[in-house]
Design an enzyme around this catalytic site. Sequence first.
Site, PDB file in Angstrom:
ATOM      1  N   CYS A  41       0.818  -1.214   0.000  1.00  0.00           N
ATOM      2  CA  CYS A  41       0.000   0.000   0.000  1.00  0.00           C
ATOM      3  C   CYS A  41       0.850   1.261   0.000  1.00  0.00           C
ATOM      4  O   CYS A  41       2.034   1.236   0.342  1.00  0.00           O
ATOM      5  CB  CYS A  41      -0.891   0.041   1.256  1.00  0.00           C
ATOM      6  SG  CYS A  41      -2.040  -1.328   1.425  1.00  0.00           S
ATOM      7  N   CYS A  45      -2.945   5.043   2.542  1.00  0.00           N
ATOM      8  CA  CYS A  45      -4.057   4.091   2.430  1.00  0.00           C
ATOM      9  C   CYS A  45      -4.970   4.200   3.651  1.00  0.00           C
ATOM     10  O   CYS A  45      -4.496   4.243   4.799  1.00  0.00           O
ATOM     11  CB  CYS A  45      -3.532   2.664   2.297  1.00  0.00           C
ATOM     12  SG  CYS A  45      -4.822   1.472   1.867  1.00  0.00           S
ATOM     13  N   CYS A  72      -2.426  -2.766  -3.750  1.00  0.00           N
ATOM     14  CA  CYS A  72      -3.720  -2.566  -3.102  1.00  0.00           C
ATOM     15  C   CYS A  72      -4.725  -2.006  -4.104  1.00  0.00           C
ATOM     16  O   CYS A  72      -4.415  -1.097  -4.866  1.00  0.00           O
ATOM     17  CB  CYS A  72      -3.559  -1.592  -1.930  1.00  0.00           C
ATOM     18  SG  CYS A  72      -5.101  -1.148  -1.090  1.00  0.00           S
ATOM     19  N   ASP A 446      18.890  37.316 -14.550  1.00  0.00           N
ATOM     20  CA  ASP A 446      17.538  37.829 -14.718  1.00  0.00           C
ATOM     21  C   ASP A 446      17.332  39.088 -13.873  1.00  0.00           C
ATOM     22  O   ASP A 446      17.547  39.076 -12.646  1.00  0.00           O
ATOM     23  CB  ASP A 446      16.523  36.756 -14.310  1.00  0.00           C
ATOM     24  CG  ASP A 446      15.097  37.160 -14.606  1.00  0.00           C
ATOM     25  OD1 ASP A 446      14.659  36.954 -15.747  1.00  0.00           O
ATOM     26  OD2 ASP A 446      14.443  37.695 -13.700  1.00  0.00           O
TER      27      ASP A 446
END
Length: 496
Positions: A41, A45, A72, A446
Amino acid sequence: MTIIQDRNSDISHDYYRALAAKDARFDGVFFAGIRTTGIYCRPICRVKTPRQSSCVFFSSQAAAEAAGFRPCLRCRPELAPYDLQQNLAHAIWHKIAAGALNESGVEIFAKQVGLSSRQLRRVILQEFGVSPIELAQTQRLLFAKKLIQETQLSMTEIAFAAGFGSVRRFNALFETRYKMTPASIRRLALPSSPDQGITLRLAYRPPYAWDALLNYLHGRAMAGLEQVDLQRGLYRRSVQIEGKQGWIQVSHLPERQQLLLEIAPSLSKVLLPLLAKVRQQFDVEANPVAIAAHLQSDPRLAQQMMRTPGLRVPGSFDAFELAIRAILGQQVSVAGATTVSGRLVQKFGAPVTTPWSELAYHFPSPDYLARQSIDDIASIGVPRTRAATIHAFAVFSAAGGLQIPPNCSLHDLVMRLKALPGIGEWTAQYIAMRALRFSNAFPAGDLGLQKAVSVGMDSRCTEKQLLALADAWSPWRGYAALLLWQSLSVPQTEMN
């Protein structure tokens, strides 16, 4: 790494606590095999938490299945976001998950990633505890299971979409591995006509700043190719992949912590590589909690993270497309680059029919742009020198220049791009950050980034000063860049 607790019992204890708490931060980081049921799982779960003595933890679905556990049917391990790690093994795994071994054998694939087949097997075995073929088989089976439970595609269509060479091989491996037939897990989907498309879901680790990501894409959407509906929270675009044409639409399901992806029926045979591109464009694999934990020590970044928790680095559906958009954005405003990009799409893009009149073209391929003259490219309204850069980049891409090996470093990539005429540090870093998913890429030249860190200072921060400051943000400098750009939209009174 196959069984986690055999290596470290403390990690095993921490993972059990995460399992008991249904902690979404660990979704995709580990999987829990339950000895009493033979099922594995996700940590989220919702079934009753088993005793710790009944649990065995794995670092991947492939490792759990190699140990004899089945996925699962409730939490569906195939939905888990990938564990984004910055290493060679995971970079190779991402290519395998996108179907790289479906069309070629291990020998050919190893050459493509710059390794010998022996080295490839060793790298994958050490990290995942299985062979490359076993890893690919797990991904094919899980993807097929996803299609069975989420679509109305026929079993034949599903088998080939998942990368199986035959339906017989698909059925045999499915039954052997999962102890059930493919038909036995099919859930009734909502009635739909063939024209309505295929609907799939992609899980992510919360939080997810969906509105901020859409706003970023909205300002850069290329007319004729993309459409961002801010009011309805939708992203749409035309798609051309492996010879197939169509469209996609992406929306947000915050209550499920998932993205909803609607796909044209014509793309049913290329779903595996298509989903890999969507995952990249929407940065589904990011672990925002881990990233925030690293960046929050800087007050400037911490303040913006509080405003936009779960901010992602918008990627690209196609690396060449994003790179050309970046070149068009050199020394012009975002709005100006967006306008010129739309002209390029409408002049050189191939026409396509979609349900929306706003989406009428595909982005031109590298081969097609490489065949155009520099003067023709300049006619969209860019300087001839920039048109020459676009042409050179198209030639570079058509020759495979953007097929970056998994072990390529950021420095090597930037140097490779800067060797092209008209590609400077800013453009190379931006392409690395958004198109090629280098999380530590950072366009320090930038002006917006320099302005963002200079708030409250007497003079603007220089590129050299910004690079020195950004050292502390590694290996997540790309996320720091997005946070800084986002901060520019905040009124200065709020910043102070």
